[in-house]
Design a protein around this motif. Structure first.
Motif, PDB file in Angstrom:
ATOM      1  N   ALA A  86      -6.178  -5.734 -56.965  1.00 27.30           N
ATOM      2  CA  ALA A  86      -5.136  -4.752 -56.684  1.00 27.30           C
ATOM      3  C   ALA A  86      -5.620  -3.777 -55.625  1.00 27.30           C
ATOM      4  O   ALA A  86      -6.669  -3.144 -55.778  1.00 27.30           O
ATOM      5  CB  ALA A  86      -4.764  -4.003 -57.954  1.00 27.30           C
TER       6      ALA A  86
ATOM      7  N   TRP B 241      -4.106  -1.981 -62.974  1.00 27.86           N
ATOM      8  CA  TRP B 241      -5.390  -2.672 -62.906  1.00 27.86           C
ATOM      9  C   TRP B 241      -6.363  -2.163 -63.970  1.00 27.86           C
ATOM     10  O   TRP B 241      -7.263  -2.885 -64.394  1.00 27.86           O
ATOM     11  CB  TRP B 241      -6.002  -2.548 -61.511  1.00 27.86           C
ATOM     12  CG  TRP B 241      -6.113  -1.166 -60.943  1.00 27.86           C
ATOM     13  CD1 TRP B 241      -5.219  -0.545 -60.118  1.00 27.86           C
ATOM     14  CD2 TRP B 241      -7.177  -0.226 -61.146  1.00 27.86           C
ATOM     15  NE1 TRP B 241      -5.660   0.724 -59.798  1.00 27.86           N
ATOM     16  CE2 TRP B 241      -6.861   0.938 -60.407  1.00 27.86           C
ATOM     17  CE3 TRP B 241      -8.372  -0.263 -61.865  1.00 27.86           C
ATOM     18  CZ2 TRP B 241      -7.687   2.056 -60.383  1.00 27.86           C
ATOM     19  CZ3 TRP B 241      -9.205   0.847 -61.845  1.00 27.86           C
ATOM     20  CH2 TRP B 241      -8.845   1.998 -61.104  1.00 27.86           C
TER      21      TRP B 241
ATOM     22  N   LEU C 215      -8.650  -7.966 -60.908  1.00 24.27           N
ATOM     23  CA  LEU C 215      -7.801  -8.126 -62.076  1.00 24.27           C
ATOM     24  C   LEU C 215      -8.377  -9.215 -62.977  1.00 24.27           C
ATOM     25  O   LEU C 215      -9.431  -9.790 -62.693  1.00 24.27           O
ATOM     26  CB  LEU C 215      -6.381  -8.460 -61.646  1.00 24.27           C
ATOM     27  CG  LEU C 215      -5.762  -7.475 -60.634  1.00 24.27           C
ATOM     28  CD1 LEU C 215      -4.348  -7.899 -60.281  1.00 24.27           C
ATOM     29  CD2 LEU C 215      -5.776  -6.056 -61.183  1.00 24.27           C
TER      30      LEU C 215
ATOM     31  N   HIS D 188      -1.001  -6.830 -54.584  1.00 24.08           N
ATOM     32  CA  HIS D 188      -2.061  -7.612 -55.208  1.00 24.08           C
ATOM     33  C   HIS D 188      -2.423  -8.737 -54.245  1.00 24.08           C
ATOM     34  O   HIS D 188      -1.536  -9.383 -53.668  1.00 24.08           O
ATOM     35  CB  HIS D 188      -1.608  -8.194 -56.545  1.00 24.08           C
ATOM     36  CG  HIS D 188      -1.537  -7.178 -57.637  1.00 24.08           C
ATOM     37  ND1 HIS D 188      -1.302  -7.519 -58.957  1.00 24.08           N
ATOM     38  CD2 HIS D 188      -1.688  -5.821 -57.625  1.00 24.08           C
ATOM     39  CE1 HIS D 188      -1.310  -6.423 -59.690  1.00 24.08           C
ATOM     40  NE2 HIS D 188      -1.532  -5.383 -58.910  1.00 24.08           N
TER      41      HIS D 188
ATOM     42  N   SER E 241       3.029  -5.564 -56.521  1.00 22.79           N
ATOM     43  CA  SER E 241       2.380  -5.100 -57.734  1.00 22.79           C
ATOM     44  C   SER E 241       3.392  -5.022 -58.866  1.00 22.79           C
ATOM     45  O   SER E 241       4.513  -4.533 -58.676  1.00 22.79           O
ATOM     46  CB  SER E 241       1.767  -3.714 -57.512  1.00 22.79           C
ATOM     47  OG  SER E 241       1.353  -3.153 -58.753  1.00 22.79           O
TER      48      SER E 241
END
Length: 506
Positions: free
Chosen positions: A244, A145, A237, A250, A315
């Motif tokens: 995140a 991120w 993001l 996410h 992620s």
């Protein structure tokens, strides 16, 4: 007051109230922000099929556009792949313009006034984004991120690169990723019986017979107009609506605001298809010999409304081995890696190998710089790709069947056998978007592509990529065509169509 001046003055006044220490830096960033947005607008004016541009004449000192009302608009020779702000002024007949919003207003074309206002906000928000930046660290971030928050200028080619209508200065500072905030997502309780759920919704986001759907605080305040219980601390993001969770997934939230081009909600259809698309994409990625990973959709839920929905995704950092980094392509400029011609060629070869292989099989990725990430070694070598957000891919049942790939149960715009649609999706996002943005100029893109395509399998899709104009979404035409649904397209000169590509020359 002129729309551009009004937007800039409005942000300055709000900034004086909430962050007065940024006022001087904001003012200093305005000229550069105007040039950055004007450069993006000039790209559109010189290459998109705008109905009121009747001709384009190249001369020694630049390009002149002939307008339907008889006027002439003159500017520098355009490089449609340039990301540096090389356009500082253009001339409409005898009047010079150094700002995109005054220019669009003076063009006086249909729907131009509304677009001019958006351009004014884009300039002001871009200057605000730049004003809040700390000194650039040469040390690479430890978290994905943090890479995303280094993308300050937004979309490399859209004139609305930082347009955020409906967001106050305080809200931009509180939610914009480039300002590096921590955002508190709310949790909205909804009875399970009123929800559509795909995949596995986590137990930690349930309360008895209710789902707890993550809600962006802007959405709760401006659209749902109801408070949500305190829930999750997360880092925004690039897309602003996706965040995140440290050590977790996410979270893609519904955000019913127009950012760049689109209203950022989550359709009920996309929730319904999410689990099927995720499983299908995972199986397809297995056919790339380990060169591509697709982040899995862990769960998705909607209260049968695009305004109240969320998607939980794996992620991308999960696909990095020790010592490796997963970098969004849009953030590559922050690494310094694209400055090497050899690196660009290696990255282009990797991206085209994967993209064309999937296209041949029957899937066109929307592999722009936000959706596509590259796994790099500790020394920066491009190793693998990671792709996220499957909502806008295109799937060809005919191509899948031809290769013996089971056809998933999908419906709607995701499904198409139209060759033009499939190629536009991949080439427009990957080549004219991600690769061009990383290259930063037509000449650098040409050099990288020429090297990259040498060893690729000779398929009809590669032939089209080598010989035909590059398709790209006509982003400005779309903003000036509010009654037209769907994407509209432009064609850019193909760097591979000539033995020597001379960007920006007559």
């Amino acid at each position: 007051m002129h729309p551009a001046t009004a937007a800039e003055a409005e942000v300055a006044a709000d900034l004086a109230a909430v962050r007065p220490e940024l006022g001087a830096r904001y003012s200093a960033e305005l000229p550069g922000a105007r040039a950055a947005v004007l450069t993006r607008l000039w790209r559109a004016l010189t290459h998109e099929p705008l109905p009121w541009v009747t001709g384009r004449d190249r001369g020694r000192d630049g390009l002149t556009l002939r307008l339907a009302d008889g006027r002439r608009l003159h500017g520098p020779h355009p490089d449609p792949y340039a990301t540096s702000p090389y356009v500082t002024a253009v001339r409409l007949d005898e009047v010079a313009h150094d700002g995109p919003a005054p220019l669009m207003a003076d063009l006086a074309v249909p729907h131009g006034a509304a677009f001019a206002a958006e351009l004014g906000h884009s300039v002001a928000s871009l200057a605000l984004s730049r004003a809040g930046q700390p000194p650039r660290s040469e040390e690479w971030p430890a978290h994905g991120w943090q890479w995303e928050q280094r993308v300050v200028d937004g979309h490399p080619y859209h004139p609305n690169c930082r347009s955020r209508p409906g967001f106050s200065v305080a809200e931009q500072l509180a939610y914009g990723p480039e300002h590096r905030p921590v955002v508190e997502l709310g949790l909205m309780p909804v009875p399970v019986a009123e929800c559509l759920v795909a995949g596995a919704w986590p137990e930690g986001m349930r309360d008895g017979g209710r789902l707890l759907i993550p809600v962006h605080p802007w959405q709760a305040a401006h659209v749902l107009k109801m408070p949500a219980a305190e829930g999750i601390s997360a880092h925004p993001l690039m897309s602003l609506r996706t965040l995140a969770v440290p050590g977790g997934p996410h979270v893609k939230t519904a955000l019913s605001a127009r950012l760049t081009s689109s209203v950022r909600d989550i359709s009920v259809r996309s929730i319904a298809l999410s689990a099927t698309l995720s499983a299908f994409a995972e199986s397809l990625a297995a056919r790339t010999d380990g060169l591509l990973h697709v982040t899995r959709t862990l769960g998705a839920a909607t209260a049968n409304s695009p305004d109240l929905a969320a998607v939980l995704r794996e992620s991308p950092d999960a696909y990095a081995a020790p010592g490796e980094h997963v970098v969004p392509v849009a953030a590559l400029a922050a690494t310094g890696l694209p400055g090497s011609p050899g690196w660009l060629a290696d990255f282009a070869r990797l991206a085209l190998t994967v993209g064309l292989r999937l296209l041949e099989l029957g899937v066109a990725l929307e592999a722009h710089g936000q959706n596509l990430l590259v796994v790099v070694s500790a020394t920066g070598a491009p190793l693998r790709l990671v792709y996220r957000d499957l909502a806008d891919v295109r799937v060809s049942p005919a191509r899948l069947a031809r290769h013996g790939v089971p056809v998933p149960e999908l419906t709607g715009r995701v499904v198409t056998d139209d060759v033009t649609t499939l190629r536009r999706k991949l080439f427009g996002s990957l080549v004219a978007g991600a690769l061009a943005g990383a290259a930063g100029s037509g000449e650098a893109l040409r050099a990288a592509l020429e090297t990259a395509v040498q060893d690729l399998p000779r398929t009809p899709d590669l032939g089209a990529l080598r010989e035909e104009p590059l398709p790209v979404k006509a982003l400005t035409l779309m903003r000036l065509s509010p009654g037209v649904s769907g994407d509209q397209w432009a064609e850019l000169p193909n760097p591979l169509a000539w033995t020597r590509f001379e960007a920006g020359r007559p």
